[in-house]
Design an enzyme around this catalytic site. Structure first.
Site, PDB file in Angstrom:
ATOM      1  CG  ASP A 157      51.489  36.217  35.293  1.00  0.00           C
ATOM      2  OD1 ASP A 157      50.395  36.789  35.090  1.00  0.00           O
ATOM      3  OD2 ASP A 157      51.907  35.290  34.571  1.00  0.00           O
ATOM      4  CE1 TYR A 165      47.823  31.599  31.449  1.00  0.00           C
ATOM      5  CE2 TYR A 165      49.806  31.527  30.110  1.00  0.00           C
ATOM      6  CZ  TYR A 165      48.984  32.186  31.002  1.00  0.00           C
ATOM      7  OH  TYR A 165      49.342  33.430  31.460  1.00  0.00           O
ATOM      8  CG  HIS A 216      49.383  41.511  35.921  1.00  0.00           C
ATOM      9  ND1 HIS A 216      48.720  40.671  36.786  1.00  0.00           N
ATOM     10  CD2 HIS A 216      50.274  40.730  35.249  1.00  0.00           C
ATOM     11  CE1 HIS A 216      49.175  39.435  36.646  1.00  0.00           C
ATOM     12  NE2 HIS A 216      50.129  39.445  35.729  1.00  0.00           N
TER      13      HIS A 216
END
Length: 284
Positions: free
Chosen positions: A104, A211, A267
């Site tokens: 990730d 982010y 994921h």
């Protein structure tokens, strides 16, 4: 011989990271980098098996996560700083190179380390995140990927993402882990540990700032488009967040690369197919 988890604090790139370590001190260094919203525990299935295979394993809480330092300014979480943290860990370990493994967000950082410090990477292993060029192209051109990445836009909003994350004892984050993984992947005991990590003072803001920095503070360090180090991309094909169609174009940008798909994994493949992922990391 059996090894235990060692908890250390390591100075790197002007901050202090909490780093779980295991394995022989003279073994080749392998760095395991976690993603959002995990912490070092995201690699708990791999740490001791890798140590027993002879590696010196270092697993940091990324800056801003769990017990690591949490700079307050958003710019402190840009990719250049995150990559410099990883190189600083190699310096602290007094080794010129390491095997760099990431999942990730940890994979995004690992790609960037390989693109900007190739001389410091022995091998690269990334899990369910594409080469940054492939990610950029697909996000811009593929509506399906844009829809899957909706949360990146949400995280740009001030304060609100932190507020919603805390509601109901972190129910949104816990529900995201459970709903996007195979049933039973994350136990109640696992989620208790995650909630403790998310509850560390300043952690949720810092986690989301990764982010925000991606959008507001793009990296400036010169990067190679082609990855020159041996690269393995592991991909859980049932990923709800990232399209598998990005995997092969990522490997096409690597001089020595291959991709391995797990067709029934999500994921969170390093949790769901723990032994197989560990063996792939060992063998390259």
């Amino acid at each position: 011989m059996p090894y235990a988890l060692e908890h250390h604090y390591v100075q790197t790139n002007g901050i202090r990271l909490h780093v779980v370590q295991a394995g022989p001190t003279n073994g080749p260094l392998i760095l395991l980098l976690h993603g959002f919203p995990e912490f070092w525990y995201g690699w708990n299935h791999q740490i001791l098996p890798l140590a027993e295979a002879g590696f010196r394993v270092w697993v940091p809480d990324g800056r801003g996560y769990n017990l690591s330092d949490k700079p307050t300014n958003t710019a402190a979480y840009n990719l250049d700083e995150l990559a410099a943290d990883v190189v600083g860990l190699m310096d602290a370990a007094q080794t010129p190179k390491a095997i760099v493994v990431g999942h990730d967000w940890g994979a995004a950082v690992a790609w960037w380390v390989a693109a900007t410090y190739p001389e410091r990477v022995e091998r690269l292993v990334t899990v369910n995140v594409p080469h940054p060029a492939a990610m950029k192209q697909f996000t811009r051109q593929q509506p399906r990927q844009m829809l899957r990445s909706w949360y990146i836009g949400f995280f740009q909003i001030p304060v609100l993402p932190e507020f919603f994350s805390r509601l109901g004892n972190w129910s949104a984050l816990a529900r995201t882990l459970q709903s996007s993984s195979r049933p039973g992947t994350f136990s109640a005991d696992d989620l208790k540990l995650y909630r403790t990590a998310w509850s560390q003072p300043g952690a949720i803001r810092s986690m989301i700032n990764w982010y925000r920095a991606l959008a507001r503070h793009p990296p400036r360090r010169r990067a190679q488009r082609r990855i020159t180090v041996p690269t393995l991309l592991i991909w859980g094909a049932q990923d709800r967040f990232l399209m598998r169609e990005m995997a092969q174009p990522s490997i096409d940008l690597c001089e020595q690369g291959r991709v391995v798909y797990f067709e029934t994994a999500t994921h969170w493949v390093q949790h769901e197919e723990a032994e197989a992922v560990t063996n792939l990391i060992i063998s390259g």
